[in-house]
Design a protein around this motif. Structure first.
Motif, short mmCIF file in Angstrom:
data_model
loop_
_atom_site.label_atom_id
_atom_site.label_comp_id
_atom_site.label_asym_id
_atom_site.label_seq_id
_atom_site.Cartn_x
_atom_site.Cartn_y
_atom_site.Cartn_z
N ALA A 27 0.83 -1.20 0.00
CA ALA A 27 0.00 0.00 0.00
C ALA A 27 0.86 1.25 0.00
N ARG A 76 3.35 1.96 -1.72
CA ARG A 76 3.69 2.39 -3.07
C ARG A 76 2.60 3.25 -3.68
N SER A 77 1.37 3.05 -3.26
CA SER A 77 0.30 3.82 -3.91
C SER A 77 -0.04 5.09 -3.13
N SER A 131 0.74 8.77 -2.45
CA SER A 131 1.58 9.85 -2.92
C SER A 131 1.11 11.22 -2.44
N SER A 132 0.01 11.31 -1.72
CA SER A 132 -0.42 12.60 -1.19
C SER A 132 -1.07 12.38 0.16
N ASP A 163 -4.29 10.59 -0.20
CA ASP A 163 -4.10 9.15 -0.36
C ASP A 163 -3.96 8.49 0.99
N GLY A 218 -7.37 8.52 -1.05
CA GLY A 218 -7.59 9.16 -2.34
C GLY A 218 -9.02 9.08 -2.82
N ARG A 219 -9.97 8.82 -1.93
CA ARG A 219 -11.38 8.66 -2.30
C ARG A 219 -11.55 7.77 -3.51
N SER A 220 -11.00 6.55 -3.46
CA SER A 220 -10.99 5.74 -4.67
C SER A 220 -11.48 4.31 -4.46
N TRP A 237 -17.95 -2.29 -2.12
CA TRP A 237 -17.92 -3.54 -1.33
C TRP A 237 -16.74 -3.52 -0.36
N VAL A 238 -15.63 -2.86 -0.76
CA VAL A 238 -14.47 -2.78 0.13
C VAL A 238 -14.78 -1.86 1.31
N TYR A 284 -7.92 -2.09 3.81
CA TYR A 284 -7.72 -3.38 3.17
C TYR A 284 -7.58 -4.47 4.23
N VAL A 318 -10.92 -5.46 5.67
CA VAL A 318 -11.69 -6.38 4.83
C VAL A 318 -11.15 -7.81 5.02
N ARG A 361 -15.38 5.74 -3.72
CA ARG A 361 -14.92 6.46 -4.91
C ARG A 361 -15.91 7.48 -5.45
N GLU A 377 -21.11 2.29 -13.90
CA GLU A 377 -20.86 1.37 -12.80
C GLU A 377 -21.83 1.56 -11.63
#
Lengths: 560, 91
Positions: free
Chosen positions: A34, A36-37, A39-40, A43, A48-50, A54-55, A187, A190, A280, A534
């Protein structure tokens, strides 16, 4: 006491530890990947609101599946039987649906990054600061409770000393949250959800098999209670509420548990709301608590039922229920004793991993919401505004470290209280009930002013503290459970009364500043969300899902 | 934010986010636990051990169910792979 300790040790073998170790490798691995992803600061603090619904939905349930929940509710199951389902069905599901359908459009739509930030938009900076500071204190105290119970389990099950177990547990939670921030925490939540189910489902199946199925369990409970079947029916739940009159008991459950306590907790607790804010888009954010309501409605089947099985199967708990000598064992030991009683090696390792996961879930949720509120609401908006995003990312990481260290201190503080459940219920009545009061008032009454926001909060908290003190010194003759309910109700009423009185003599905000923050000034379209791509399909509609889950709990209530 | 970075980091990012697909992690957990428990279920099935869990070989059955769930997550992850740009659109 020495004897009790020996009884509690699990019959673990090498294979069990391999399974536990494998789980920890995955948990720490998530933290490393995690990182690595990230960057701010967004995040790190809001993923990053992404995240997909379901997660965030499963993380929403998992954040609440902490130590107190699992151990406490199976203990209640052993002691009270079926009436404990009220904590789930009336005490959680309706509030979760309300959060998704009514409140989430305002939370997510306002782009607030935290509950205190939303309060600044609706009220003023003072309200944000008052709530930010109290939330930070409450988070550390509650993280301490989770850490302390985790340490207790490690001490009892594995023979580690509390002074070793508590810092080690804190270090693991620290490692993955500081590396990966909220994404890693979510993560892992979950993952924890699935491991906890891998503990609970086989435990329930094996436990029921041992007592001769559901019918066998009912017979044994009825026999143990000398023909009394109160423990097999959800209503009127007089044993749970300690209210002798059945009608008043039902009223107490519906209004006390179902309204003040549960709405206060689920709709304003940032550790929960934060999971939905990291979704997201608006549609996913609104679905988050409603998706969470489905597992929440079904979890009692694998938490309360094993508790009931422990009540008739585990010799020490049976003795305790019959009022005999249990050798230092309490209902809180029901879950672990039943694990030892029915699970073979192999599954015992999975169960131990699930138990440790549940303890860490609670603490990780507290720590990750603490660093968001501290970084954004106290540091960026108040103490050190106007620095670079990189600076706030560093602050977020540092707060995680400091938060974990403070939680270790708070763990030993929690250990000095004789009854942890009382301690935590008092904390909820201090902080969540007044917050819910001013939230609801502010949402539906645009005349409510900024000054009314923070004065209502402070007055409500003072009211709850006063009730708590009066109960402790026996001026009010209430059981501790009834005391925290009365405290929450007083906080709600006083909060609303003070807020209304102050609003009458202060200047309200102009309507233009309240668009999107109060019900009447928010156009219906902006409370809705896109229903294409979606987010298309009836099964992704928050209202439809909400109705389905409410129907589900009504059906469940007809069954028991 | 990501549009300020060099183009090739996007490739790295999508590779790591595919690896970081939570469904894969859940699948790994369930498959490993499932295989270990299934083996345990076959190895230790003496009557005394079976009696502990009420006559059910609970290790074996839990192991099989976990393998099925793990396989289900693998299938989900393969059939509907993560789309990395989703996160960037949100920003």
């Amino acid at each position: 006491m020495l004897l009790a300790q020996a009884d509690l040790r699990l019959n673990t073998t090498a294979i069990d530890y391999v399974l536990v170790a494998f789980y920890f490798v995955l948990v720490l691995g998530i933290g490393v990947v995690a990182r690595r992803s990230v960057s701010s600061s967004l995040d790190f603090l809001l993923s990053g609101r992404s995240l997909p619904a379901w997660v965030t939905g499963l993380a929403f349930v998992s954040a609440n599946l902490g130590a107190l929940e699992l151990v406490g509710m199976s203990a209640n199951g052993a002691q009270y039987g079926i009436p404990v389902v009220h904590y789930y069905w009336i005490g959680a599901v309706p509030a979760m649906v309300f959060l998704g359908i009514v409140m989430m459009p305002f939370y997510y739509g306002s782009k607030a990054r935290s509950v205190p930030e939303f309060l600044r938009m609706r009220f003023n900076a003072t309200t944000q600061r008052v709530n930010g500071v109290t939330f930070a204190i409450a988070s550390v105290l509650i993280a301490g409770v989770n850490l302390f119970t985790l340490g207790l389990v490690l001490e009892a099950l594995l023979g580690w000393s509390l002074y070793v177990a508590i810092p080690i547990a804190a270090l693991v939670v620290l490692a993955y949250t500081v590396l990966g921030g909220l994404s890693a925490a979510i993560y892992n939540e979950v993952l924890q959800f699935f491991v906890i189910l891998a503990l609970l489902v086989p435990l329930t199946v094996a436990g029921l098999a041992r007592v001769g199925g559901w019918d066998g369990l009912k017979q044994k409970i009825t026999a143990a209670a000398a023909g009394n079947t109160d423990q097999l029916h959800s209503w009127p739940g007089t044993s749970l509420t300690e209210i002798a009159n059945p009608t008043l008991s039902v009223i107490g459950i519906v209004f006390g548990l179902g309204f003040v306590l549960s709405f206060g907790y689920w709709t304003t607790n940032f550790a929960e709301v934060q999971r939905a804010l990291s979704a997201r888009n608006m549609s996913a954010a609104r679905r988050t608590p409603i998706i969470a309501a489905f597992p929440k409605a079904l979890i009692p089947l694998v938490v309360v039922v094993p508790g009931m099985v422990a009540g008739v199967l585990v010799p020490q708990i049976t003795a305790l229920k019959a009022g005999g000598d249990s050798g230092g064992i309490t209902y809180n030991n029901s879950l672990t004793l039943l694990m030892n009683e029915v699970l073979p090696n192999g599954l015992l390792g999975v169960a131990l991993a699930g138990l440790l996961a549940s303890f860490m879930a609670g603490m990780a949720a507290n720590v990750s919401s603490l660093n968001t509120v501290f970084t954004y609401d106290l540091w960026q908006d108040w103490i050190r505004p106007g620095r670079s995003d990189r600076y706030y990312l560093q602050v977020g990481r540092l707060v995680t470290v400091v938060g974990c260290i403070l939680a270790i201190g708070a763990a030993f503080l929690a250990g000095s209280y004789s009854n942890i459940t009382d301690y935590i219920q008092a904390l909820f009545s201090f902080f969540n009930a007044p917050l819910f009061a001013i939230f609801i008032l502010g949402l539906f009454w645009k005349r409510m002013t900024g000054t009314a926001g923070w004065t209502g909060l402070v007055a409500g908290t003072i009211a709850a503290v006063v009730i708590d003190v009066l109960t402790r010194v026996n001026v009010l003759e209430l059981s501790s459970q009834a005391g925290s309910f009365v405290g929450a109700a007083a906080a709600f009423v006083v909060g609303v009364a003070v807020a209304v009185a102050v609003s009458m003599v202060t200047q309200p905000k102009p309507d233009s500043e309240l668009v999107g923050l109060t019900w009447s000034l928010t156009p219906k379209e902006s409370r809705e969300h896109t229903t294409t791509g979606e987010d298309a399909g009836w099964f992704r509609s928050p209202v439809t899902l909400g109705v389905i889950v409410i129907v589900l709990i009504i059906v469940l209530y007809f069954v028991v | 934010m990501s549009d300020k970075e060099p183009v090739d980091t996007d490739a790295v990012r999508s590779a790591s986010s595919a690896l970081f697909d939570l469904r894969t992690v859940i699948a790994i957990l369930f498959l490993v636990y499932g295989v270990v428990l299934t083996v345990m279920g076959f190895v230790s099935d003496t009557p005394a051990e079976l009696a502990k869990s009420g006559g059910i070989d609970i290790n074996l059955w839990s192991g099989i169910v976990m393998i099925v769930i793990g396989a289900g997550f693998v299938a989900w992850a393969l059939l509907r792979p993560l789309k990395p740009p989703v996160a960037d659109e949100a920003e």
